[in-house]
Design an enzyme around this catalytic site. Structure first.
Site, PDB file in Angstrom:
ATOM      1  N   CYS A 142       0.876  -1.171   0.000  1.00  0.00           N
ATOM      2  CA  CYS A 142       0.000   0.000   0.000  1.00  0.00           C
ATOM      3  C   CYS A 142       0.915   1.223   0.000  1.00  0.00           C
ATOM      4  CB  CYS A 142      -0.939  -0.020   1.205  1.00  0.00           C
ATOM      5  SG  CYS A 142      -0.103   0.047   2.805  1.00  0.00           S
ATOM      6  N   LYS A 143       0.466   2.329   0.543  1.00  0.00           N
ATOM      7  CA  LYS A 143       1.299   3.532   0.519  1.00  0.00           C
ATOM      8  C   LYS A 143       2.448   3.441   1.514  1.00  0.00           C
ATOM      9  CE  LYS A 143       1.163   8.556   0.701  1.00  0.00           C
ATOM     10  NZ  LYS A 143       0.306   9.755   0.773  1.00  0.00           N
TER      11      LYS A 143
END
Length: 106
Positions: free
Chosen positions: A65-66
């Site tokens: 994810c980020k």
């Protein structure tokens, strides 16, 4: 399993049974994705679960994810659903320095 950026990439590069899974939002993905990744937004709740159930559990999943938090959650959910090999990218996409593609250009 949580892997450092270096270990995640090294293992991915050697894995012929690998699937890269991006669990960010569509807007985040539009800023770039790791090469060959497929998107399944964890914020979609039940929709996220439905899409996971369509995946081949015999594959090895490299999840990001980020920053690494949502992907860690995604790995936990996947493990509960019977996925044996899930690898979370510590530090996420914001620390990634490998190959990237722009999804809107394909």
């Amino acid at each position: 399993m949580n892997l450092s950026q270096q270990d995640w990439k090294a293992q991915l590069d050697q894995d012929e049974n690998a699937v890269v899974l991006d669990v960010r939002t569509e807007d985040e993905c539009n800023e770039g994705m790791i090469t060959n990744a497929i998107n399944n937004d964890i914020y979609k709740g039940q929709g996220f679960i439905y899409r996971l159930k369509e995946l081949d559990k015999s594959k090895n999943y490299y999840v990001y994810c980020k920053a690494g938090s949502r992907s860690e959650q995604a790995c936990a959910v996947m493990n509960q659903l019977g996925f044996e090999n899930t690898y979370n990218l510590i530090g996420g996409f914001m620390n990634w320095n490998g190959e990237v593609f722009m999804p809107n250009e394909h």
